[in-house]
Design a protein around this motif. Sequence first.
Motif, PDB file in Angstrom:
ATOM      1  N   ILE A 278       0.792  -1.133   0.077  1.00 29.04           N
ATOM      2  CA  ILE A 278       0.020   0.046  -0.157  1.00 29.04           C
ATOM      3  C   ILE A 278       0.922   1.349   0.069  1.00 29.04           C
ATOM      4  CG2 ILE A 278      -1.664   1.383   1.498  1.00 29.04           C
ATOM      5  CD1 ILE A 278      -2.875  -1.263   2.200  1.00 29.04           C
ATOM      6  N   HIS A 279       1.928   1.325   0.930  1.00 31.64           N
ATOM      7  CA  HIS A 279       2.450   2.494   1.157  1.00 31.64           C
ATOM      8  C   HIS A 279       3.874   2.723   0.418  1.00 31.64           C
ATOM      9  CE1 HIS A 279      -0.207   1.855   4.682  1.00 31.64           C
ATOM     10  NE2 HIS A 279      -0.435   2.845   4.268  1.00 31.64           N
ATOM     11  N   ALA A 280       3.933   1.749  -0.635  1.00 28.04           N
ATOM     12  CA  ALA A 280       5.055   1.812  -1.550  1.00 28.04           C
ATOM     13  C   ALA A 280       4.910   1.751  -2.825  1.00 28.04           C
ATOM     14  CB  ALA A 280       6.309   0.779  -1.071  1.00 28.04           C
TER      15      ALA A 280
ATOM     16  N   LEU B 218      12.531   4.108   4.947  1.00 20.94           N
ATOM     17  CA  LEU B 218      11.956   3.884   3.754  1.00 20.94           C
ATOM     18  C   LEU B 218      10.799   4.621   3.439  1.00 20.94           C
ATOM     19  CD1 LEU B 218      12.705  -0.301   3.862  1.00 20.94           C
ATOM     20  CD2 LEU B 218      14.069   1.629   2.712  1.00 20.94           C
ATOM     21  N   ALA B 219       9.986   5.052   4.398  1.00 20.38           N
ATOM     22  CA  ALA B 219       8.774   5.854   4.128  1.00 20.38           C
ATOM     23  C   ALA B 219       9.217   7.006   3.721  1.00 20.38           C
ATOM     24  CB  ALA B 219       7.823   5.768   5.144  1.00 20.38           C
TER      25      ALA B 219
ATOM     26  N   LYS C  18      11.071  -0.317  -4.423  1.00 17.00           N
ATOM     27  CA  LYS C  18      10.751  -0.184  -3.108  1.00 17.00           C
ATOM     28  C   LYS C  18      10.059  -1.216  -2.425  1.00 17.00           C
ATOM     29  CE  LYS C  18      11.822   2.901  -1.507  1.00 17.00           C
ATOM     30  NZ  LYS C  18      11.199   4.241  -1.217  1.00 17.00           N
ATOM     31  N   ALA C  19       9.304  -2.079  -3.143  1.00 16.51           N
ATOM     32  CA  ALA C  19       8.732  -3.212  -2.540  1.00 16.51           C
ATOM     33  C   ALA C  19       9.636  -4.250  -2.198  1.00 16.51           C
ATOM     34  CB  ALA C  19       7.567  -3.881  -3.790  1.00 16.51           C
ATOM     35  N   LEU C  20      10.770  -4.400  -3.126  1.00 19.65           N
ATOM     36  CA  LEU C  20      11.855  -5.442  -2.707  1.00 19.65           C
ATOM     37  C   LEU C  20      12.515  -4.791  -1.307  1.00 19.65           C
ATOM     38  CD1 LEU C  20      13.873  -7.529  -3.314  1.00 19.65           C
ATOM     39  CD2 LEU C  20      15.222  -5.723  -4.607  1.00 19.65           C
TER      40      LEU C  20
ATOM     41  N   LEU D  35      20.646  -5.003  -0.661  1.00 22.77           N
ATOM     42  CA  LEU D  35      21.629  -4.268  -1.450  1.00 22.77           C
ATOM     43  C   LEU D  35      21.521  -4.089  -2.898  1.00 22.77           C
ATOM     44  CD1 LEU D  35      24.507  -2.948  -1.441  1.00 22.77           C
ATOM     45  CD2 LEU D  35      25.442  -5.402  -2.191  1.00 22.77           C
ATOM     46  N   ILE D  36      20.724  -4.960  -3.892  1.00 19.82           N
ATOM     47  CA  ILE D  36      20.007  -4.709  -4.993  1.00 19.82           C
ATOM     48  C   ILE D  36      19.193  -3.382  -4.894  1.00 19.82           C
ATOM     49  CG2 ILE D  36      19.015  -5.648  -6.870  1.00 19.82           C
ATOM     50  CD1 ILE D  36      20.290  -8.167  -6.530  1.00 19.82           C
ATOM     51  N   GLY D  37      18.234  -3.603  -4.097  1.00 23.00           N
ATOM     52  CA  GLY D  37      17.168  -2.312  -4.008  1.00 23.00           C
ATOM     53  C   GLY D  37      17.897  -1.180  -3.739  1.00 23.00           C
ATOM     54  N   THR D  38      18.926  -1.163  -2.674  1.00 26.68           N
ATOM     55  CA  THR D  38      19.530   0.240  -2.400  1.00 26.68           C
ATOM     56  C   THR D  38      20.348   0.536  -3.514  1.00 26.68           C
ATOM     57  OG1 THR D  38      19.776  -0.732  -0.130  1.00 26.68           O
ATOM     58  CG2 THR D  38      21.216   1.120  -0.884  1.00 26.68           C
TER      59      THR D  38
END
Length: 744
Positions: free
Chosen positions: A264-266, A319-320, A353-355, A399-402
């Motif tokens: 929901i929030h990403a 993250l938010a 961001k889901a990741l 790390l990949i998401g970052t």
Amino acid sequence: MEHIYQYTWIIPFLPLQVPLLIGAGLFFFPTATKNLRRIWAFSSISLLSIVMIFSIKLSIQQINSNSIYQYVWSWTINNDFSLEFGYLLDPLTSIMLILITTVAILVLVYSDNYMSHDQGYLRFFAYMSFFNTSMLGLVTSSNLIQIYIFWELVGMCSYLLIGFWFTRPIAANACQKAFVTNRVGDFGLLLGILGLYWITGSFEFRDLFEIVNNLIKTNEVNSLFFILCAFLLFLGAVAKSAQFPLHVWLPDAMEGPTPISALIHAATMVAAGIFLVARLLPLFIVIPYIMYGISVIGIITVLLGATLALAQKDIKRSLAYSTMSQLGYMMLALGMGSYRVALFHLITHAYSKALLFLGSGSLIHSMETLVGYSPDKSQNMVLMGGLRKHVPITKIAFLIGTLSLSGIPPLACFWSKDEILNDSLVYSPIFAIIAYFTAGLTAFYMFRIYLLTFEGHFNFFLKNYSGKKSSSFSSISLWGKEELKSINPKFPLLNLLTINNKRKSSFFSKKLYKIDGNLTKKIRSFITNTHFDNKDFSSYPNESDNTMLFPLIILILFTLFIGFIGISFNQEGMDLDILTRWLTPSINLLHSNLNNSGGWYDFVINATFSVSIAYLGIFIAFFCYKPVYSSFQNFDLINSFDKTGQKRIFGDKIITIIYNWSFNRGYVDAFYGIFLIKGIRGLAELVSFFDRRIIDGIPNGFGVTSFFIGEGIKYGGGGRISSYLFWYLFYVSIFLILYYVYID
């Protein structure tokens, strides 16, 4: 082709079966429904998978045919008023359908294990399925009234899911805060819809765009009123997508379960505001003031979200704020008219961001095996560190998401963010400077999260120094009023990390928390006195189960490859990327070529600059939070000092100002608490006083006066007729005497 389009109406209703059946099952067969609860998770995933396959087939046909399909039917007709319902299938709808279904399926698979020990397992999947129904209905709506109905249903589901653990006061307050804040935007949206109907006489998108264009060309509409209506429509998107100044609800919404944060929030609900602006962009684009206003709100949100993420200790809140900043990039792109780029970043950011959120959920799930009684401890990055050895798959995923969110090629967000940066350079140099600077901040705070969490030494054993197991480590919640206390005089730095267990909830926090300017002098003694050879803490977090790791692996693949759909192979002025072909009908509707991409030479030059800024942010993050494997790891920006206590980068005062700004959320919540909450409360007390003392006081005064007069007269009578006659004659005589005197 049209044959399959005719069955599109079933898309929102397939997931709706799950909450209906769960409700009926709990009513008629409660024991069997609870015992066979995993059937409902399987049903939710299966039905949503059908929707996903159907959506993919529709999108493929749409890419090949470049068509837009709409079907409506009349719901009510009264004289000149006709209210119609239906569905609209265009590129924007198909993109949102695929995005919602793919992320939702992965989150549901993840949630089966994450929520397996929760008593609200069935309630969770019922809420999630109803949210998916509302979101799918929202993106397929063909008019503003239909969008508003599903808009409110999405908000209701968000309220229920944020407050899922409603027995926790902080979660209950967070969902109320989200509800109230979104009501401000939703009321504006409703007023904008009604005002636009008054101008055009229609709710249908196609009719609206055509009528508005004609009215603008012929100058038959009041410009100020039309700008006001457009602004009110945009206000709904500001609240839903957490744009400044209605962003205050998003970080507190992290009190819900982590899968909710991921879905929901990403990836979906916060994208509803971006969807609404994109849907109404043909309406906004004819009003330069509104377009510029959208871009200004976007760039403010970009910078504000990034600065507020710098000093957060709660991994989900960090993250938010990152989500808030990236949504600002999308809003900025829409305000600049870069329709394609905004949707491109919407896609890449959603998967990345889901990741990250599901990765953080995996960490939280692992930490809760050590401290299941304290959610604050399991989400505090200060108590993590060194987890790379214990959760290797989660570490790779995070790390990949970052790297993706930092804009490192060839990951997904690099391609879309780089195009936004290039367009901002053409649109406004000031906006470009802020956008590029924020790109560096993004790389900094994302690697701050990564380094504090996965590198260095495992810091959870610091709880031994608290002296009490009940002491809770947490970031400060701006929703609840919390007071800091020292849990051990030997370690003054822990004053920043611990909070009073007795929390009092208020609408916005009334207290600002400041760090000691001399705190940096105390860090050295803290590090010296702390010993790390305690043998009582030999247990470490373990990697999550395969059910939770599988969605992470799939999202890694999306993060690695989804960006390639938007790579432009510019040949003789024609963009041949998949995304542009997909969006061609919508771009034609805007009567503008909104893709400002140049050749490969310009792309390489611009990309080199943006990637260099990202690497600079990463380098500074490593410099401030370099892994420490044999001693205590640095906490925050304020702790960017070497072992001798010498300053590394910034001055003490500058660091303190930045830290206070970020830690106190830019003082926006405090401002609202003082000027809105206290102001409204004071006004309410004044109105209450006026109502009680003036409005009610006047008639009550007459009544009391009459009562006392009557009481006085009552005691003047004795019950004797001769006495009454005497007084009667006495007053008559006095009256006659005065009368004759007056006449004479």
